[in-house]
Scaffold this motif. Structure first.
Motif, mmCIF file in Angstrom:
data_model
loop_
_atom_site.group_PDB
_atom_site.id
_atom_site.type_symbol
_atom_site.label_atom_id
_atom_site.label_comp_id
_atom_site.label_asym_id
_atom_site.label_seq_id
_atom_site.Cartn_x
_atom_site.Cartn_y
_atom_site.Cartn_z
ATOM 1 N N LEU A 40 0.840 -1.192 0.000
ATOM 2 C CA LEU A 40 0.000 0.000 0.000
ATOM 3 C C LEU A 40 0.875 1.242 0.000
ATOM 4 O O LEU A 40 1.962 1.252 0.581
ATOM 5 C CB LEU A 40 -0.886 -0.007 1.250
ATOM 6 N N GLN A 41 0.417 2.288 -0.668
ATOM 7 C CA GLN A 41 1.135 3.559 -0.691
ATOM 8 C C GLN A 41 0.207 4.692 -0.270
ATOM 9 O O GLN A 41 -1.016 4.605 -0.424
ATOM 10 C CB GLN A 41 1.687 3.845 -2.094
ATOM 11 N N HIS A 42 0.812 5.745 0.266
ATOM 12 C CA HIS A 42 0.082 6.964 0.592
ATOM 13 C C HIS A 42 0.724 8.114 -0.180
ATOM 14 O O HIS A 42 1.903 8.063 -0.545
ATOM 15 C CB HIS A 42 0.145 7.252 2.085
ATOM 16 N N PHE A 43 -0.066 9.174 -0.385
ATOM 17 C CA PHE A 43 0.405 10.296 -1.203
ATOM 18 C C PHE A 43 0.164 11.620 -0.473
ATOM 19 O O PHE A 43 -0.642 12.452 -0.902
ATOM 20 C CB PHE A 43 -0.304 10.276 -2.554
ATOM 21 N N PRO A 44 0.870 11.831 0.633
ATOM 22 C CA PRO A 44 0.670 13.073 1.391
ATOM 23 C C PRO A 44 1.243 14.279 0.664
ATOM 24 O O PRO A 44 2.142 14.167 -0.173
ATOM 25 C CB PRO A 44 1.432 12.804 2.690
#
Length: 273
Positions: free
Chosen positions: A163-167
């Protein structure tokens, strides 16, 4: 204890009590008991009425028979037939009521999941507080915020494999600690101000290995900002296996041991297992 130290301790005590109260609310982070990832096949899940599937076009379908005795319900109205739910990526999910429990339908990039919130979760009922290092004024430092010309979207990993996040990063905060200057990428705070998400030399030892974060007030007109590392907190993933927390950016690693703020909390769910 000096007057400054006494005031710092008293203010921290009040802040920490509020922090623990927020953690232990009936449907807060300590109430999580399950995380089910969805695909395009309608399925039922243990203890959750109805069937659920990801639609492939930005939503989740819930199909139920409208039985008010067992739920599910949305804003008090039992679900009858099929309804479409549209959670927003990276945001709190859509809540579906099942008695005293809540099923939170979440979106993470283009994947969808059900997160079960149960007030009777052992992580909540056995909660005895968030352990922390002693409060010390040496961990209150002045920093300077240097905004980027334009905010930058970063890509970071997550505690969930794959999973990746894009803050969105808005600048850097520079400060001195133990005689050396350090720099951390800063993000917007949830309630204004800034947030620093970092690892340090305690991570994985006395503090949670996935990093911690500290909220800062709004910088003044000259970019000056006060950093109180005594108020560094764990992300939800330190308390439960059912969170999808982002990891800090690779550059947000401090070489010093920040023995301030929250330590690794006890995990009654792991002890039970």
């Amino acid at each position: 204890m000096t007057t400054i130290e006494s005031s710092l301790q008293q203010e921290w005590d009040a802040w920490h009590r509020e922090r623990e109260e927020q953690l232990s609310t009936p449907h807060g982070w300590l109430s999580l008991t399950a995380l089910h990832w969805l695909d395009d096949t309608a399925r039922g899940y243990d203890g959750i009425p109805g069937t659920w599937r990801a639609t492939g076009d930005g939503g989740v379908e819930l199909t139920a028979d409208g039985d008010p005795e067992i739920g599910p319900a949305i804003e008090g109205t039992p679900v009858s037939g099929t309804v479409r739910l549209e959670p927003v990526d990276g945001q709190p999910g859509v809540l579906v009521e099942i008695g005293d429990r809540r099923v939170e339908v979440i979106r993470r990039t283009d994947t969808y999941a059900l997160r079960v919130r149960d007030p009777e979760a052992i992580t909540r009922t056995a909660f005895t507080g968030a352990p922390a290092f002693p409060v010390d004024e040496r961990w209150v430092v002045d920093g300077r915020f240097e905004p980027y010309p334009e905010p930058k979207q970063l890509t970071v990993g997550a505690v969930v494999d794959g999973l990746q996040h894009f803050p969105t990063a808005v600048g850097v905060v520079r400060f001195e600690l133990d005689g050396a200057e350090h720099e951390l990428v800063a993000f917007p705070g949830k309630a204004g101000g800034l947030s620093l998400h970092f690892r340090d030399a305690t991570s994985g030892d006395s503090t949670y290995g996935g990093g911690r974060q500290v909220a800062l007030p709004d910088p003044d007109a000259d970019g000056r900002v006060r950093i109180d590392l005594n108020r560094t907190v764990n992300l939800p993933c330190a308390f439960t296996a059912h969170a999808t927390c982002p990891l800090p950016p690779a550059e947000n690693r401090l070489p010093v041991a920040v023995e301030a703020g929250e330590r690794i909390p006890p995990r009654p769910d792991l002890q039970q297992a």
